[in-house]
Design an enzyme around this catalytic site. Structure first.
Site, PDB file in Angstrom:
ATOM      1  N   LYS A 168       1.063  -0.954   0.073  1.00 38.35           N
ATOM      2  CA  LYS A 168       0.195  -0.047   0.203  1.00 38.35           C
ATOM      3  C   LYS A 168       0.945   0.720   0.127  1.00 38.35           C
ATOM      4  O   LYS A 168       0.602   2.423  -0.641  1.00 38.35           O
ATOM      5  CB  LYS A 168      -0.764  -0.084   0.876  1.00 38.35           C
ATOM      6  CG  LYS A 168      -1.898   1.480   1.732  1.00 38.35           C
ATOM      7  CD  LYS A 168      -2.671   1.124   2.562  1.00 38.35           C
ATOM      8  CE  LYS A 168      -2.064   1.643   4.270  1.00 38.35           C
ATOM      9  NZ  LYS A 168      -1.560   2.846   3.758  1.00 38.35           N
ATOM     10  N   ASN A 169       1.961   1.442   0.613  1.00 38.78           N
ATOM     11  CA  ASN A 169       2.299   2.556   0.944  1.00 38.78           C
ATOM     12  C   ASN A 169       3.845   2.615   0.256  1.00 38.78           C
ATOM     13  O   ASN A 169       4.457   4.162  -0.260  1.00 38.78           O
ATOM     14  CB  ASN A 169       3.643   2.501   2.470  1.00 38.78           C
ATOM     15  CG  ASN A 169       2.409   2.819   3.980  1.00 38.78           C
ATOM     16  OD1 ASN A 169       1.519   3.201   3.264  1.00 38.78           O
ATOM     17  ND2 ASN A 169       3.102   2.446   4.998  1.00 38.78           N
ATOM     18  N   ARG A 184      -8.657  -0.789   4.577  1.00 33.12           N
ATOM     19  CA  ARG A 184      -7.900   0.482   4.110  1.00 33.12           C
ATOM     20  C   ARG A 184      -6.381  -0.296   3.395  1.00 33.12           C
ATOM     21  O   ARG A 184      -5.493   0.656   2.826  1.00 33.12           O
ATOM     22  CB  ARG A 184      -7.882   2.095   5.223  1.00 33.12           C
ATOM     23  CG  ARG A 184      -8.971   2.934   5.515  1.00 33.12           C
ATOM     24  CD  ARG A 184      -7.825   3.425   6.162  1.00 33.12           C
ATOM     25  NE  ARG A 184      -6.994   4.295   5.942  1.00 33.12           N
ATOM     26  CZ  ARG A 184      -5.718   4.639   6.824  1.00 33.12           C
ATOM     27  NH1 ARG A 184      -6.396   4.583   7.792  1.00 33.12           N
ATOM     28  NH2 ARG A 184      -4.873   5.246   6.280  1.00 33.12           N
ATOM     29  N   ASP A 207       5.195   0.663  11.996  1.00 36.62           N
ATOM     30  CA  ASP A 207       4.045  -0.020  12.073  1.00 36.62           C
ATOM     31  C   ASP A 207       3.308  -1.169  12.274  1.00 36.62           C
ATOM     32  O   ASP A 207       2.316  -2.918  11.470  1.00 36.62           O
ATOM     33  CB  ASP A 207       3.876   0.177  10.327  1.00 36.62           C
ATOM     34  CG  ASP A 207       3.045   1.570   9.113  1.00 36.62           C
ATOM     35  OD1 ASP A 207       2.662   2.579  10.643  1.00 36.62           O
ATOM     36  OD2 ASP A 207       3.234   1.723   8.619  1.00 36.62           O
ATOM     37  N   CYS A 233      -5.431  13.021  13.246  1.00 30.84           N
ATOM     38  CA  CYS A 233      -5.431  11.262  12.744  1.00 30.84           C
ATOM     39  C   CYS A 233      -5.477  10.926  14.199  1.00 30.84           C
ATOM     40  O   CYS A 233      -4.559  11.492  15.211  1.00 30.84           O
ATOM     41  CB  CYS A 233      -4.725  11.036  11.927  1.00 30.84           C
ATOM     42  SG  CYS A 233      -2.957  10.383  11.804  1.00 30.84           S
ATOM     43  N   ARG A 271       0.792  14.957  13.056  1.00 30.29           N
ATOM     44  CA  ARG A 271       1.007  14.392  11.976  1.00 30.29           C
ATOM     45  C   ARG A 271       1.275  15.677  10.800  1.00 30.29           C
ATOM     46  O   ARG A 271       0.652  15.457  10.488  1.00 30.29           O
ATOM     47  CB  ARG A 271       0.833  12.799  11.702  1.00 30.29           C
ATOM     48  CG  ARG A 271       0.411  12.051  12.265  1.00 30.29           C
ATOM     49  CD  ARG A 271       0.619  10.551  11.384  1.00 30.29           C
ATOM     50  NE  ARG A 271       0.740   9.735  10.026  1.00 30.29           N
ATOM     51  CZ  ARG A 271       0.401   8.607   9.769  1.00 30.29           C
ATOM     52  NH1 ARG A 271      -0.479   8.273  10.094  1.00 30.29           N
ATOM     53  NH2 ARG A 271       0.802   8.446   8.967  1.00 30.29           N
ATOM     54  N   ARG A 298      -4.780  10.459   4.527  1.00 29.83           N
ATOM     55  CA  ARG A 298      -3.272  11.748   5.004  1.00 29.83           C
ATOM     56  C   ARG A 298      -2.548  11.831   3.430  1.00 29.83           C
ATOM     57  O   ARG A 298      -2.333  12.505   2.909  1.00 29.83           O
ATOM     58  CB  ARG A 298      -2.329  11.290   5.930  1.00 29.83           C
ATOM     59  CG  ARG A 298      -3.218  11.195   7.649  1.00 29.83           C
ATOM     60  CD  ARG A 298      -2.228  11.565   8.034  1.00 29.83           C
ATOM     61  NE  ARG A 298      -1.727  12.574   8.447  1.00 29.83           N
ATOM     62  CZ  ARG A 298      -0.529  13.260   7.575  1.00 29.83           C
ATOM     63  NH1 ARG A 298       0.479  11.947   7.204  1.00 29.83           N
ATOM     64  NH2 ARG A 298      -0.230  14.102   7.859  1.00 29.83           N
ATOM     65  N   VAL A 318       8.443   7.181  17.131  1.00 31.32           N
ATOM     66  CA  VAL A 318       7.843   7.639  16.157  1.00 31.32           C
ATOM     67  C   VAL A 318       6.660   8.538  15.963  1.00 31.32           C
ATOM     68  O   VAL A 318       7.221   9.713  15.599  1.00 31.32           O
ATOM     69  CB  VAL A 318       7.883   6.692  15.065  1.00 31.32           C
ATOM     70  CG1 VAL A 318       6.977   7.269  13.648  1.00 31.32           C
ATOM     71  CG2 VAL A 318       8.721   6.060  14.538  1.00 31.32           C
TER      72      VAL A 318
HETATM   73  C1  UD1 Z   1       4.920   6.759   6.469  1.00 30.21           C
HETATM   74  C2  UD1 Z   1       3.605   5.527   6.250  1.00 30.21           C
HETATM   75  C3  UD1 Z   1       3.390   5.572   7.696  1.00 30.21           C
HETATM   76  C4  UD1 Z   1       4.165   5.095   9.090  1.00 30.21           C
HETATM   77  C5  UD1 Z   1       5.236   6.448   8.561  1.00 30.21           C
HETATM   78  C6  UD1 Z   1       6.334   6.303   9.244  1.00 30.21           C
HETATM   79  C7  UD1 Z   1       2.184   6.111   3.786  1.00 30.21           C
HETATM   80  C8  UD1 Z   1       1.120   6.063   3.468  1.00 30.21           C
HETATM   81  N1  UD1 Z   1       2.482   6.269   5.844  1.00 30.21           N
HETATM   82  O1  UD1 Z   1       3.396   7.708   6.797  1.00 30.21           O
HETATM   83  O2  UD1 Z   1       2.250   4.137   7.168  1.00 30.21           O
HETATM   84  O3  UD1 Z   1       3.705   4.428   9.968  1.00 30.21           O
HETATM   85  O4  UD1 Z   1       5.355   6.158   7.260  1.00 30.21           O
HETATM   86  O5  UD1 Z   1       6.904   5.075   9.018  1.00 30.21           O
HETATM   87  O6  UD1 Z   1       3.168   5.772   3.862  1.00 30.21           O
HETATM   88  N2  UD1 Z   1       6.920  15.007  10.930  1.00 30.21           N
HETATM   89  C9  UD1 Z   1       6.402  15.966  10.427  1.00 30.21           C
HETATM   90  N3  UD1 Z   1       6.527  17.094   9.965  1.00 30.21           N
HETATM   91  C10 UD1 Z   1       6.114  16.530   9.100  1.00 30.21           C
HETATM   92  C11 UD1 Z   1       5.808  15.420   8.026  1.00 30.21           C
HETATM   93  C12 UD1 Z   1       6.625  13.999   9.282  1.00 30.21           C
HETATM   94  O7  UD1 Z   1       6.967  16.830  12.209  1.00 30.21           O
HETATM   95  O8  UD1 Z   1       6.549  17.467   7.569  1.00 30.21           O
HETATM   96  C13 UD1 Z   1       6.424  14.134  11.439  1.00 30.21           C
HETATM   97  C14 UD1 Z   1       5.526  12.914  11.701  1.00 30.21           C
HETATM   98  O9  UD1 Z   1       4.569  13.170  12.469  1.00 30.21           O
HETATM   99  C15 UD1 Z   1       6.147  11.581  12.618  1.00 30.21           C
HETATM  100  C16 UD1 Z   1       7.203  11.827  12.140  1.00 30.21           C
HETATM  101  O10 UD1 Z   1       7.683  12.895  11.405  1.00 30.21           O
HETATM  102  O11 UD1 Z   1       6.585  12.366  14.285  1.00 30.21           O
HETATM  103  C17 UD1 Z   1       7.457  10.145  10.561  1.00 30.21           C
HETATM  104  O12 UD1 Z   1       6.409  10.823  10.326  1.00 30.21           O
HETATM  105  P1  UD1 Z   1       6.470  10.227   8.162  1.00 30.21           P
HETATM  106  O13 UD1 Z   1       7.529   9.541   8.007  1.00 30.21           O
HETATM  107  O14 UD1 Z   1       5.776  11.110   7.669  1.00 30.21           O
HETATM  108  O15 UD1 Z   1       5.139   9.254   8.202  1.00 30.21           O
HETATM  109  P2  UD1 Z   1       4.475   9.415   6.677  1.00 30.21           P
HETATM  110  O16 UD1 Z   1       4.812  10.075   5.817  1.00 30.21           O
HETATM  111  O17 UD1 Z   1       2.545  10.280   7.359  1.00 30.21           O
END
Ligand code: UD1
Length: 417
Positions: free
Chosen positions: A22-23, A396, A304, A116, A121, A92, A326
């Site tokens: 999925k990701n 999902r 995850d 969420c 996030r 998201r 995380v």
């Molecule tokens: C992706 C995965 C999700 C997984 C996560 C972490 C997809 C569709 N989803 O989510 O399944 O749990 O990686 O492995 O691929 N953060 C910030 N600012 C930002 C972006 C992120 O502070 O602009 C923080 C987030 O709050 C979190 C950390 O960075 O604490 C990691 O988040 P991120 O790697 O961005 O997760 P996603 O890409 O949303």
């Protein structure tokens, strides 16, 4: 609302094929916005999030044609640059249209995702990176509005490694003028999958899979032709299921290299894992040893898989400490696992799991995708009947979950409400 009913206690035995990730499929679907022409994407899983992505692409003006796991997408005529709130709210990952739309069409309007179930996030790092590449970003009625005549290369340092942020900027930088360097980039296998596909489209990318990625922008990209990598989290979920039921399961398509942290922790817990030709064989132990884990960005233990590993530890010998580093607020499955008899206490980012002899079935419900998976796993190992409600979360991210578990001998069914 549908629910999943499990009569637990069956040893899982047999073989299943792991679906496309999925990701990985989500950013790859949005990468088709980067180039005109007909794109082909294979091994796309049938999931609710993929249907949401398809809907978003269609709203933007792409022609999407699906035949089983193969998508053909023509993004030549993009009509709209807006990802509406209703779609971003349900998924998201919709924010991943930002980089491609901005890079190809010079503008994008994307709803802010908001909070969420597993924490705030934010997407501030996505936006900061695009600004550094010359985009003008404004916030308007809950929407991010981004504009740039043409993005330019930049040196970008991520304060924390973000998977989505790295993907958005990787896609944007592929069509920018000049060189972009992403420092402290996410190293997840899905980033490598995306970079491989972009490279086939004509992008010039080095270092994907490390924390420093260098992208040399090009003027135009060709349509994509790619096969989505196997889903390492689905594979991990089945591995834990085998571990919890003293099972013996062969997972076709699961790749050892994507799962090293999980595999080493499962082995510490006593699980036997053997690498075979394009498959992993997983055999659960008689007694599960307790093991501590701390979630971290890849190659650390994946967040995850935290909920599923907690379900395993709830029936281990002894006490284990699980640290979630995380996401804040990703222990929502704890109360529900307690309803099945697990002995878990939480202190901030840490959960102390005291293993119990066995779990007892009960009605439970989940608040997010991986939490739901952990409850299904607990139900498979529990005595009597477990009913998992709100299974739209599972739909999902897990393709034909109950059907796959049934082929392994589980007594599990979906009950229509
Ligand atoms: C992706 C995965 C999700 C997984 C996560 C972490 C997809 C569709 N989803 O989510 O399944 O749990 O990686 O492995 O691929 N953060 C910030 N600012 C930002 C972006 C992120 O502070 O602009 C923080 C987030 O709050 C979190 C950390 O960075 O604490 C990691 O988040 P991120 O790697 O961005 O997760 P996603 O890409 O949303």
């Amino acid at each position: 609302m549908d629910k999943i009913v499990i009569h637990g206690g069956k040893r899982l035995k047999g073989e299943v094929r792991i679906s496309g990730a999925k990701n990985s499929a989500l950013p790859l679907l949005f990468a088709t916005l980067l180039a005109a022409g007909e794109h082909h994407l294979e091994n796309v899983p049938a999931l609710r999030d993929i249907a949401t992505a398809e809907k978003l692409l269609t709203i933007l003006g792409a022609d999407v044609d699906r035949h089983e796991a193969t998508f053909s997408i023509d993004a030549s005529n993009i009509r709209s640059v807006e990802a509406p709130y209703d779609l971003v709210r349900t998924m998201r990952a919709s924010v991943l249209v930002l980089g491609p739309l901005l890079a190809r069409l010079g503008q994008a309007r994307v709803s802010l995702p908001g909070g969420c179930a597993i924490g705030a996030r934010p997407i501030n790092l996505h936006l900061k990176g695009l600004e550094a590449m010359g985009a003008r970003i404004d916030l308007d009625h809950g929407y991010v509005e981004a504009r740039a005549k043409r993005l330019h290369g930049a040196n970008i340092y991520f304060d924390v490694p973000t998977v989505g942020g790295t993907e958005n900027l990787l896609m944007a930088a592929s069509l920018a003028r000049g060189t972009t360097v992403l420092e402290n980039a996410a190293c997840e296998p899905e980033i490598v999958d995306l970079a491989t596909a972009l490279t086939c489209m004509g992008a010039r990318i080095e270092g994907a899979g490390t924390d420093r990625i260098v992208i040399e922008g090009v003027d135009e990209l060709q349509p994509l032709r790619h096969t989505v990598m196997p889903d390492r989290i689905e594979a991990g979920t089945f591995m834990v299921a085998a571990a919890m039921t003293r099972g013996d399961v062969r997972l076709h398509g699961a790749r050892h290299a994507d799962l090293e942290a999980l595999i080493s922790k499962l082995q510490e817990a006593g699980v036997e894992i053997a690498e075979e030709d394009h498959a992993l064989r997983v055999q659960g132990p008689r007694r599960i040893a307790s093991v501590d884990i701390k979630t971290q960005p890849h190659p650390g233990f994946p967040t995850d898989m935290q909920a599923q590993f907690m379900a395993l530890m709830s029936i281990a010998d002894g006490t284990s400490v699980i640290t979630e580093s995380v996401f804040e607020n990703r222990f929502m499955h704890v109360c529900e696992l307690q309803r099945l008899g697990a002995d878990i206490s939480i202190d901030g980012k840490m959960a102390k799991v005291r293993g119990v002899k066995g779990l007892l079935g009960a009605p439970v419900m989940a608040t997010d995708l991986r939490a739901s998976a952990s409850l299904v796993l607990a139900g498979l190992a529990a005595e009597n009947t477990t009913e998992v409600a709100r299974i739209y979360h599972l739909d999902r991210g897990y393709e034909r979950l109950e059907e796959k578990f049934r082929t392994l001998g589980a007594h599990i069914e979906r009950k229509k409400a």
